[in-house]
Design an enzyme around this catalytic site. Structure first.
Site, PDB file in Angstrom:
ATOM      1  N   GLU A 255      55.232  42.391  45.597  1.00 54.47           N
ATOM      2  CA  GLU A 255      54.773  43.741  45.865  1.00 54.47           C
ATOM      3  C   GLU A 255      53.469  43.603  46.631  1.00 54.47           C
ATOM      4  O   GLU A 255      52.475  43.130  46.081  1.00 54.47           O
ATOM      5  CB  GLU A 255      54.562  44.464  44.541  1.00 54.47           C
ATOM      6  CG  GLU A 255      54.711  45.944  44.665  1.00 54.47           C
ATOM      7  CD  GLU A 255      53.556  46.632  44.033  1.00 54.47           C
ATOM      8  OE1 GLU A 255      52.735  47.159  44.808  1.00 54.47           O
ATOM      9  OE2 GLU A 255      53.456  46.644  42.799  1.00 54.47           O
ATOM     10  N   CYS A 294      47.923  50.538  45.312  1.00 47.57           N
ATOM     11  CA  CYS A 294      48.954  50.101  46.263  1.00 47.57           C
ATOM     12  C   CYS A 294      49.775  51.293  46.745  1.00 47.57           C
ATOM     13  O   CYS A 294      50.439  51.220  47.767  1.00 47.57           O
ATOM     14  CB  CYS A 294      49.841  49.050  45.627  1.00 47.57           C
ATOM     15  SG  CYS A 294      50.488  49.523  44.029  1.00 47.57           S
TER      16      CYS A 294
HETATM   17  P1  NDP Z   1      45.323  38.306  47.056  1.00 46.77           P
HETATM   18  O1  NDP Z   1      46.684  38.282  47.616  1.00 46.77           O
HETATM   19  O2  NDP Z   1      44.321  37.364  47.552  1.00 46.77           O
HETATM   20  O3  NDP Z   1      45.395  38.079  45.473  1.00 46.77           O
HETATM   21  C1  NDP Z   1      46.410  38.585  44.668  1.00 46.77           C
HETATM   22  C2  NDP Z   1      46.631  37.663  43.483  1.00 46.77           C
HETATM   23  O4  NDP Z   1      47.044  36.390  43.958  1.00 46.77           O
HETATM   24  C3  NDP Z   1      45.352  37.411  42.685  1.00 46.77           C
HETATM   25  O5  NDP Z   1      45.691  37.265  41.336  1.00 46.77           O
HETATM   26  C4  NDP Z   1      44.860  36.101  43.262  1.00 46.77           C
HETATM   27  O6  NDP Z   1      44.045  35.402  42.393  1.00 46.77           O
HETATM   28  C5  NDP Z   1      46.172  35.386  43.454  1.00 46.77           C
HETATM   29  N1  NDP Z   1      46.100  34.302  44.400  1.00 46.77           N
HETATM   30  C6  NDP Z   1      45.422  34.250  45.566  1.00 46.77           C
HETATM   31  N2  NDP Z   1      45.625  33.062  46.155  1.00 46.77           N
HETATM   32  C7  NDP Z   1      46.435  32.349  45.343  1.00 46.77           C
HETATM   33  C8  NDP Z   1      46.986  31.045  45.394  1.00 46.77           C
HETATM   34  N3  NDP Z   1      46.761  30.231  46.401  1.00 46.77           N
HETATM   35  N4  NDP Z   1      47.773  30.632  44.375  1.00 46.77           N
HETATM   36  C9  NDP Z   1      48.021  31.442  43.337  1.00 46.77           C
HETATM   37  N5  NDP Z   1      47.513  32.681  43.230  1.00 46.77           N
HETATM   38  C10 NDP Z   1      46.732  33.135  44.224  1.00 46.77           C
HETATM   39  O7  NDP Z   1      44.862  39.750  47.157  1.00 46.77           O
HETATM   40  P2  NDP Z   1      43.416  40.355  46.905  1.00 46.77           P
HETATM   41  O8  NDP Z   1      43.268  40.547  45.449  1.00 46.77           O
HETATM   42  O9  NDP Z   1      42.334  39.618  47.580  1.00 46.77           O
HETATM   43  O10 NDP Z   1      43.615  41.697  47.661  1.00 46.77           O
HETATM   44  C11 NDP Z   1      43.746  41.631  49.063  1.00 46.77           C
HETATM   45  C12 NDP Z   1      44.578  42.755  49.554  1.00 46.77           C
HETATM   46  O11 NDP Z   1      45.825  42.809  48.885  1.00 46.77           O
HETATM   47  C13 NDP Z   1      43.994  44.099  49.346  1.00 46.77           C
HETATM   48  O12 NDP Z   1      42.985  44.380  50.233  1.00 46.77           O
HETATM   49  C14 NDP Z   1      45.201  44.931  49.519  1.00 46.77           C
HETATM   50  O13 NDP Z   1      45.500  45.087  50.871  1.00 46.77           O
HETATM   51  C15 NDP Z   1      46.290  44.123  48.865  1.00 46.77           C
HETATM   52  N6  NDP Z   1      46.569  44.554  47.493  1.00 46.77           N
HETATM   53  C16 NDP Z   1      47.766  45.082  47.215  1.00 46.77           C
HETATM   54  C17 NDP Z   1      48.035  45.519  45.955  1.00 46.77           C
HETATM   55  C18 NDP Z   1      49.349  46.066  45.573  1.00 46.77           C
HETATM   56  O14 NDP Z   1      49.474  46.531  44.458  1.00 46.77           O
HETATM   57  N7  NDP Z   1      50.361  46.013  46.388  1.00 46.77           N
HETATM   58  C19 NDP Z   1      47.032  45.482  44.905  1.00 46.77           C
HETATM   59  C20 NDP Z   1      45.811  44.868  45.293  1.00 46.77           C
HETATM   60  C21 NDP Z   1      45.617  44.413  46.537  1.00 46.77           C
HETATM   61  P3  NDP Z   1      42.459  35.310  42.654  1.00 46.77           P
HETATM   62  O15 NDP Z   1      41.932  36.675  42.454  1.00 46.77           O
HETATM   63  O16 NDP Z   1      42.006  34.350  41.649  1.00 46.77           O
HETATM   64  O17 NDP Z   1      42.289  34.841  44.076  1.00 46.77           O
END
Ligand code: NDP
Length: 681
Positions: A255, A294
């Site tokens: 998602e 989202c």
């Molecule tokens: P990320 O994709 O960076 O992070 C989402 C999740 O993935 C977090 O738990 C993060 O952990 C984890 N993650 C990141 N890198 C890795 C990895 N290499 N291996 C395993 N897990 C990983 O998103 P952000 O939180 O930075 O948000 C960025 C953008 O995502 C927002 O600006 C928005 O556009 C979108 N977003 C979409 C949402 C939705 O519901 N569809 C909700 C929130 C954000 P960690 O925090 O430790 O890096």
């Protein structure tokens, strides 16, 4: 605050080398997050061996009851979570969506499972498929819990709901979970996970938590595991293409961010209730959770002639939404979750402003109530206007994950549809219109690009849950840019964690496997009438084969007179001869009534009520002189918990009923639901 992970039955971690997380309002340090030292392979094994085996021993209803108990427990502790949630910059209303919305989803899943799935360790799907002419070879689908772990990688915006809406279906399916919350807000998820573990409601190994990086966990995933991801498309795609995911065919439900739209209908002009509803909805989606949803409306699509009125009304509404510390008087919008997010949203707004005009907010100087703008993660509500929405690309591609929306004008309906599609796949879209024909055209024109569409008008607005709320019974997820995944959607989400297997064999074999009577199985005949047996005494397959009854003309005439149904195929010799049947035939409902007369045991007994009939098919006509009989077999037993206001304990018994004629040809089939008394244990 000590922020730890829960791994292999112990709280661990929180080392000093971790990432610092800060209060979103005042910038104060909350704690450090690190997963250093965790053995991810051991965590997976712990989940599979302890959690998985304990959950798989429980029935689906046991697991659903366990989740209900957990939801009640968390509700009792909710104030603890509200206090911590305030540090994420959320208002009380924002926190409600996350905390109580999440707990409500667990309650909803408990109900869905108990209503729609059997009280067995596995689930059954669909009807029995006849695979042979004589009925000795049939097929049916069953679903069993995978013997793996579900790894849930969650986004920062819903630390509680994000965890709960995923763990409820997984645990009910019988699959243990490892939750990995986003680092910036993981302290709230951690606090809730602590309460879950401390409650002792879940078996050990059912829930583990990783605060910090996931290390090499992907390398240890196997073909029975599954992964769900919520976050950015780039991270999601990177993780989805991990060799362990592709080589083991591990389900990866994604998602991602999406550029959801809301369309104002052509006739919803200023002064109509729909215009006001539209303004209220867009303003709400911009400001709730400071736009970090989202499902938030990123693209506001309005008829060209109403653009000025929309900008004016939205601006007035946003003027009445002060930004600041939610604990300060009058504040209606909180902060973003962290200062990194503030940088991300500014960067997105700058990109958007290259092609679009900033018409409200969007400036670094803005008022913040009750807090220091430079210390907290504040962002002003911002509106942009895109004059040429077909030429400009950024409004359809750049997501500012904050209180930001871009207004896009349209001249004709097909343009509105095209603009909605230009988001290239969204979680949700909405249309505000009182014109149902317009609604039908726009919904059918845009549905393939959306996971959910809300059509709002004054008929449903009062009770509507709004554009932004995913609901347990409805699908949450969208195609393309939205990740192509599917969450929630009622029992679908539970089945997502199970393996669907088509079972083929004889009816008796399928009855033994599914523990539901399969038509064509050998009936178990007992001299004791099944209506004299209690719920506990009745066994699947217990059957009664009734005596016979010859249908007479008097039956048809009497039934016609009692019911008032004098349809020509029952009463008109000439009409009936010209009909499909070529002769006068008995009423279908007479057959049901006559069958009841054949199988009922009239005396008082444990069978308390007949409360429904399902799957009725009239297969062959029955004419005057035909002789019918009925077979009634216990198909399924559904245990019902006794409510405090009930004086008897009961269960539902579903009976497989088949009426046959003198040639043993089936003339009608149906299921009857009855309420049968059981021992009050
Ligand atoms: P990320 O994709 O960076 O992070 C989402 C999740 O993935 C977090 O738990 C993060 O952990 C984890 N993650 C990141 N890198 C890795 C990895 N290499 N291996 C395993 N897990 C990983 O998103 P952000 O939180 O930075 O948000 C960025 C953008 O995502 C927002 O600006 C928005 O556009 C979108 N977003 C979409 C949402 C939705 O519901 N569809 C909700 C929130 C954000 P960690 O925090 O430790 O890096």
């Amino acid at each position: 605050m000590k922020i730890e992970s829960y791994a292999c039955g112990a709280w661990v971690g929180g080392s000093d080398d971790g990432v610092e997380v800060r209060n979103a309002i005042n910038g104060e340090t909350i704690g450090r997050v690190s997963s250093t030292g965790l053995d991810f392979a051991d965590m997976l094994q712990h989940g599979r061996n302890l959690g998985g085996s304990a959950l798989r021993k429980m029935t689906i209803h046991d697991r659903a009851n366990m989740m209900k108990a957990l939801a009640k427990h968390l509700l009792d502790k909710k104030e603890l979570f509200y206090a911590i949630s305030a540090k994420t910059g959320a208002t009380r209303a924002d926190s409600w969506v996350d905390i109580e919305g999440g707990i409500g989803t667990v309650f909803a899943y408990s109900g869905i499972a108990r209503r729609e799935l059997p009280n067995e360790t596995f689930a059954i799907e669909g009807k029995t498929e006849q695979l042979s002419a004589k009925g000795s070879f049939v097929g049916r689908h069953i679903l069993t819990a995978k013997h793996g772990v579900s790894l849930h990688i969650n986004a920062f915006n819903f630390p509680c709901w994000g965890m709960l809406e995923k763990i409820a279906p997984s645990l009910i399916a019988g699959v243990p979970v490892i939750v990995k919350p986003a680092t910036v807000s993981c302290y709230l998820t951690e606090a809730m996970a602590r309460e879950i573990i401390a409650s002792g409601i879940l078996p050990e190994g059912a829930l583990q938590l990783i605060c910090g990086r996931t290390g090499d966990i992907f390398d240890h995933l196997n073909e029975q595991d599954s992964v769900t991801f919520t976050g950015s498309a780039s991270t999601g795609q990177m993780l989805k293409s991990h060799p362990a995911i592709t080589s083991n065919s591990i389900p990866f439900n994604m998602e991602a961010d999406s550029l959801n739209c809301s369309i104002l209908g052509a006739h919803a002009t200023p002064g109509t209730p729909e215009f006001d509803l539209f303004i209220k909805g867009v303003a709400q989606e911009v400001t709730v959770k400071a736009g970090q949803k989202c499902t938030a409306i990123r693209r506001t699509i309005v008829p060209q002639e109403n653009v000025d009125a929309v900008i004016d009304a939205l601006s007035k509404r946003l003027d009445r939404t002060p930004v600041g510390d939610p604990s300060a008087e009058g504040v209606r919008m909180g902060s973003l979750v962290g200062t990194d997010q503030v940088k991300d949203v500014w960067s997105a707004v700058h990109k958007l402003s290259e092609e679009n005009e900033v018409i409200y907010g969007g400036q670094p100087e803005f008022d913040v109530v009750g807090a220091d703008r430079n210390k907290g993660a504040f962002f002003p509500a911002t509106l942009l206007y895109c004059e040429k929405p077909f030429a400009a690309q950024s409004a359809h591609a750049v997501e500012a994950f904050g209180p930001v929306t871009t207004i896009l004008p349209y001249k004709r309906e097909d343009e509105a549809i095209e603009l909605a599609r230009m988001g290239r796949g969204s979680l949700v879209g909405s249309l505000v219109t009182a014109d149902n024909e317009e609604a039908a055209r726009i919904v059918l024109g845009t549905a393939a690009w959306h996971g959910r569409i809300l059509v709002l008008n004054s008929d449903c607005a009062k009770e509507s849950t709004g554009h932004g709320s995913p609901l347990a019974p409805l699908v949450h997820g969208g195609p393309g840019r939205a990740g192509g995944g599917e969450e929630l959607g009622g029992a679908r989400a539970i089945k997502h964690y199970m393996q669907r297997t088509a079972i083929q064999g004889s009816p008796d074999t399928l009855t033994a496997i599914t523990r539901q009577f399969t038509t064509g199985s050998t009936p178990k005949i007992d001299p004791l009438h099944p209506f004299k047996k209690t719920f506990d005494e009745l066994q699947i397959g217990d059957s009664l084969i009734s005596h016979r009854r010859t249908v007479t003309e008097a039956d048809i005439v009497n039934f016609g007179c009692i019911s008032g149904d004098h349809f020509y195929v029952h009463f008109d010799e000439i009409g009936a001869k010209n009909s499909l049947f070529g002769k006068r035939v008995a009423h279908g409902y007479f057959l049901l009534s006559a069958a009841a007369g054949l199988f009922v045991d009239p005396a008082e007994g444990p069978l308390l009520a007949n409360y429904g009939l399902e799957n009725l098919r009239f297969v062959e006509p029955v004419g005057i002189g035909d002789t019918i009989r009925v077979r009634l077999s216990v198909k399924e037993k559904i245990f019902k918990a006794k409510r405090p206001d009930e004086d008897r304990a009961t269960g539902v018994v579903v009976w497989d009923a088949e009426i046959t004629n003198q040639d043993d040809v089936t003339v009608a089939v149906y299921d009857i639901m009855t309420l049968v008394e059981r021992a009050d244990t």
